[in-house]
Design an enzyme around this catalytic site. Structure first.
Site, short mmCIF file in Angstrom:
data_model
loop_
_atom_site.label_atom_id
_atom_site.label_comp_id
_atom_site.label_asym_id
_atom_site.label_seq_id
_atom_site.Cartn_x
_atom_site.Cartn_y
_atom_site.Cartn_z
N HIS A 103 0.84 -1.21 0.00
CA HIS A 103 0.00 0.00 0.00
C HIS A 103 0.87 1.25 0.00
O HIS A 103 2.08 1.19 0.24
CB HIS A 103 -0.91 0.03 1.23
CG HIS A 103 -0.16 0.17 2.53
ND1 HIS A 103 0.53 -0.87 3.12
CD2 HIS A 103 0.04 1.25 3.35
CE1 HIS A 103 1.10 -0.46 4.23
NE2 HIS A 103 0.83 0.83 4.40
N HIS A 258 4.77 0.37 0.36
CA HIS A 258 5.49 -0.43 1.36
C HIS A 258 4.60 -1.57 1.85
O HIS A 258 3.39 -1.55 1.65
CB HIS A 258 6.02 0.43 2.50
CG HIS A 258 4.99 1.27 3.18
ND1 HIS A 258 4.56 2.48 2.68
CD2 HIS A 258 4.28 1.08 4.31
CE1 HIS A 258 3.66 3.00 3.48
NE2 HIS A 258 3.45 2.16 4.48
N ARG A 273 5.48 6.41 14.48
CA ARG A 273 5.35 6.99 13.14
C ARG A 273 4.89 8.44 13.20
O ARG A 273 3.92 8.76 13.87
CB ARG A 273 4.35 6.19 12.32
CG ARG A 273 4.40 6.58 10.86
CD ARG A 273 3.44 5.76 10.04
NE ARG A 273 2.32 6.60 9.69
CZ ARG A 273 1.39 6.24 8.83
NH1 ARG A 273 1.43 5.05 8.28
NH2 ARG A 273 0.41 7.07 8.54
O1 LIG Z 1 5.41 -1.29 10.45
C1 LIG Z 1 5.88 -1.05 9.35
O2 LIG Z 1 6.97 -1.48 8.98
C2 LIG Z 1 5.11 -0.19 8.39
C3 LIG Z 1 3.69 -0.05 8.81
C4 LIG Z 1 2.94 0.88 7.90
O3 LIG Z 1 2.39 0.49 6.91
C5 LIG Z 1 2.98 2.31 8.18
O4 LIG Z 1 3.48 2.73 9.23
O5 LIG Z 1 2.48 3.07 7.35
FE LIG Z 2 1.73 2.18 5.73
#
Ligand SMILES: O=C(O)CCC(=O)C(=O)O
Ligand SMILES: [Fe+2]
Length: 282
Positions: A103, A258, A273
């Site tokens: 996505h 990703h 994040r």
């Molecule tokens: O946990 C991850 O490595 C990525 C998770 C994810 O899709 C995001 O934080 O947007």
């Molecule tokens: Fe993500």
């Protein structure tokens, strides 16, 4: 120039099409030249990765502000006391992870986020890698005929089937952690966008949030969408990042997809994040 010559900063591509790793940098003490090199690397390689950083939540936020405005996530739980930081987490006893399919974040917004800055806090003993893929390399690989057709098309995106009360996550053990069930999202974007900094064309559809082409039914759209997804998922367009606490990734959400691997059941993984606001797509 002298500072560049004296600097020990090294940047190395992670794969042919996506990712640049920076070494010998301290994100708490980053000079303008190195920051500019990171900006450039993000624009041209879609992902910047740095290991072994010691960032408090406040320092993570301060670093994020150098990239742009912070976009507060509507769906992920916030880190207590820091609404700017969303937690992406999976506990020992959970089966479902966040982002466990290809996505791009926020394509369902009118003005999708520029990117995210993901900092690993707790990582499993093995596994829990994240894959990234270049959507400009995927676009470049298409035939001139298909490129021309796609340039005339738009696609409809939404997150409702993922995050709403009866969405995909509602049936999983992540349901209790997520919020924003009543939000409604819908955005129409060109199928091919131009990167605002490099001018490079990018394939801007993704399997998670793209519903159908504008003016087409979903049934009509799926064969072509699935073809594009198959191309975009080719391993040659990807790179893989292996995390340890203190690893940090900054990705460009327009030019990359990703996929967070879910191969560490029985172990905890916690990521912080921060999402950076974007600009209108064209
Ligand atoms: O946990 C991850 O490595 C990525 C998770 C994810 O899709 C995001 O934080 O947007
Ligand atoms: Fe993500």
């Amino acid at each position: 120039m002298a500072t560049q010559l004296l600097s020990r900063v090294q940047s190395t591509p992670i794969s042919e099409h996506v990712g640049m790793e920076f070494k010998h940098v301290d994100l708490n003490d980053l000079d303008e030249n190195t920051f500019d090199a990171m900006r450039q690397a993000l624009a041209y390689h879609g992902l910047v990765f740095v290991r072994d950083q010691q960032l408090t939540p406040e320092q993570h936020i301060a670093f994020a502000r150098r990239w742009g405005e912070i976009d507060i996530n509507n769906y992920f739980p916030a880190n207590g006391g820091h609404p700017e930081i969303a937690e992406v987490r999976k506990a020992e006893n959970q089966q479902t992870n966040i982002g466990g399919g290809w996505h791009t974040d926020h394509s369902y917004d009118q003005i999708p986020a520029m990117g995210s800055i993901l900092l690993a806090r707790e990582t499993p003993p093995t596994g829990g890698d994240t894959l990234f893929a270049s959507m400009s390399a995927a676009f470049d690989s298409l035939s001139d005929g298909l490129k021309d057709t796609l340039r005339t098309m738009r696609a409809v995106h939404s997150a409702d089937h993922i995050y709403s009360k009866d969405g995909i996550y509602s049936k999983t053990d992540q349901a209790g952690d997520l919020k924003g069930h009543d939000l409604r999202t819908r955005a129409v974007h060109p199928v091919i966008i131009r990167h605002p900094r490099t001018g490079r064309e990018i394939l801007y559809v993704n399997p998670a949030f793209t519903l159908h082409f504008d003016g087409w039914t979903r049934e009509e759209s799926l064969p072509l969408l699935n073809y594009l997804y198959q191309v975009a998922m080719r391993e040659e367009f990807q790179c893989r990042v292996t995390w340890a606490p203190g690893s940090i990734a900054i990705w460009d959400n327009r030019s990359t997809w990703h996929h967070a691997m879910n191969d560490y059941h029985g172990h905890r993984r916690l990521m912080h994040r921060i999402t950076i606001s974007g600009e209108p797509l064209s």
